[in-house]
Design a protein around this motif. Structure first.
Motif, PDB file in Angstrom:
ATOM      1  N   HIS A  11       0.827  -1.210   0.000  1.00 17.83           N
ATOM      2  CA  HIS A  11       0.000   0.000   0.000  1.00 17.83           C
ATOM      3  C   HIS A  11       0.858   1.256   0.000  1.00 17.83           C
ATOM      4  O   HIS A  11       0.381   2.330  -0.334  1.00 17.83           O
ATOM      5  N   MET A  19      -2.546   5.308  -2.657  1.00 17.66           N
ATOM      6  CA  MET A  19      -3.796   6.058  -2.847  1.00 17.66           C
ATOM      7  C   MET A  19      -3.567   7.547  -3.119  1.00 17.66           C
ATOM      8  O   MET A  19      -4.510   8.297  -3.293  1.00 17.66           O
ATOM      9  N   THR A  44      -1.199  -1.791  -4.420  1.00 10.45           N
ATOM     10  CA  THR A  44      -2.442  -2.314  -3.875  1.00 10.45           C
ATOM     11  C   THR A  44      -3.335  -1.186  -3.373  1.00 10.45           C
ATOM     12  O   THR A  44      -2.950  -0.393  -2.521  1.00 10.45           O
ATOM     13  N   ILE A  45      -4.530  -1.136  -3.919  1.00 10.32           N
ATOM     14  CA  ILE A  45      -5.531  -0.126  -3.583  1.00 10.32           C
ATOM     15  C   ILE A  45      -6.308  -0.599  -2.349  1.00 10.32           C
ATOM     16  O   ILE A  45      -6.731  -1.746  -2.285  1.00 10.32           O
ATOM     17  N   SER A  47      -9.615  -0.578   0.226  1.00 11.93           N
ATOM     18  CA  SER A  47     -11.068  -0.442   0.058  1.00 11.93           C
ATOM     19  C   SER A  47     -11.455   1.009   0.303  1.00 11.93           C
ATOM     20  O   SER A  47     -11.167   1.572   1.356  1.00 11.93           O
ATOM     21  N   SER A  48     -12.089   1.603  -0.692  1.00 13.62           N
ATOM     22  CA  SER A  48     -12.436   3.025  -0.653  1.00 13.62           C
ATOM     23  C   SER A  48     -13.677   3.263  -1.491  1.00 13.62           C
ATOM     24  O   SER A  48     -14.051   2.415  -2.307  1.00 13.62           O
ATOM     25  N   ARG A  50     -15.839   4.485  -4.567  1.00 13.65           N
ATOM     26  CA  ARG A  50     -15.532   4.347  -6.000  1.00 13.65           C
ATOM     27  C   ARG A  50     -14.709   5.515  -6.530  1.00 13.65           C
ATOM     28  O   ARG A  50     -13.725   5.316  -7.236  1.00 13.65           O
ATOM     29  N   GLU A  52     -12.611   7.544  -5.082  1.00 17.25           N
ATOM     30  CA  GLU A  52     -11.222   7.488  -4.625  1.00 17.25           C
ATOM     31  C   GLU A  52     -10.451   6.355  -5.293  1.00 17.25           C
ATOM     32  O   GLU A  52      -9.274   6.509  -5.631  1.00 17.25           O
ATOM     33  N   THR A  53     -11.114   5.219  -5.468  1.00 20.47           N
ATOM     34  CA  THR A  53     -10.476   4.082  -6.121  1.00 20.47           C
ATOM     35  C   THR A  53     -10.119   4.421  -7.564  1.00 20.47           C
ATOM     36  O   THR A  53      -8.997   4.166  -8.012  1.00 20.47           O
ATOM     37  N   ALA A  56      -7.178   6.819  -7.681  1.00 18.06           N
ATOM     38  CA  ALA A  56      -5.915   6.139  -7.390  1.00 18.06           C
ATOM     39  C   ALA A  56      -5.453   5.320  -8.589  1.00 18.06           C
ATOM     40  O   ALA A  56      -4.262   5.323  -8.938  1.00 18.06           O
ATOM     41  N   LEU A  57      -6.369   4.632  -9.253  1.00 18.58           N
ATOM     42  CA  LEU A  57      -6.011   3.844 -10.435  1.00 18.58           C
ATOM     43  C   LEU A  57      -5.511   4.741 -11.562  1.00 18.58           C
ATOM     44  O   LEU A  57      -4.572   4.387 -12.282  1.00 18.58           O
TER      45      LEU A  57
END
Length: 73
Positions: A11, A19, A44-45, A47-48, A50, A52-53, A56-57
């Protein structure tokens, strides 16, 4: 890929977070991991929500291919 370890679940490290919205954070993480013998890593993302995810991606995507250390897999 250079020879070394592959970290399959990270992470972040020392204040650098996968993130982050700044690709420079991931590039610095790449440099640090490379100096530690890591050849590649799976960013590794956590759990957040949508939004924020996805953000980050997108940051991971902007950093990929610009690494100067461990490769983002």
């Amino acid at each position: 890929m250079k020879q070394g370890l592959v970290d399959i679940h990270i992470h972040g490290q020392d204040g650098l977070d996968v993130m982050s919205h700044d690709p420079e954070d991931l590039l610095e993480l790449s440099r640090r991991l490379g100096r530690q013998g890591v050849a590649g890593f799976l960013a590794t993302i956590v759990s957040s929500p949508r939004r924020e995810t996805v953000a980050a991606l997108e940051t991971v995507k902007r950093a990929m291919g610009r690494e100067r250390g461990a490769r983002i897999l």
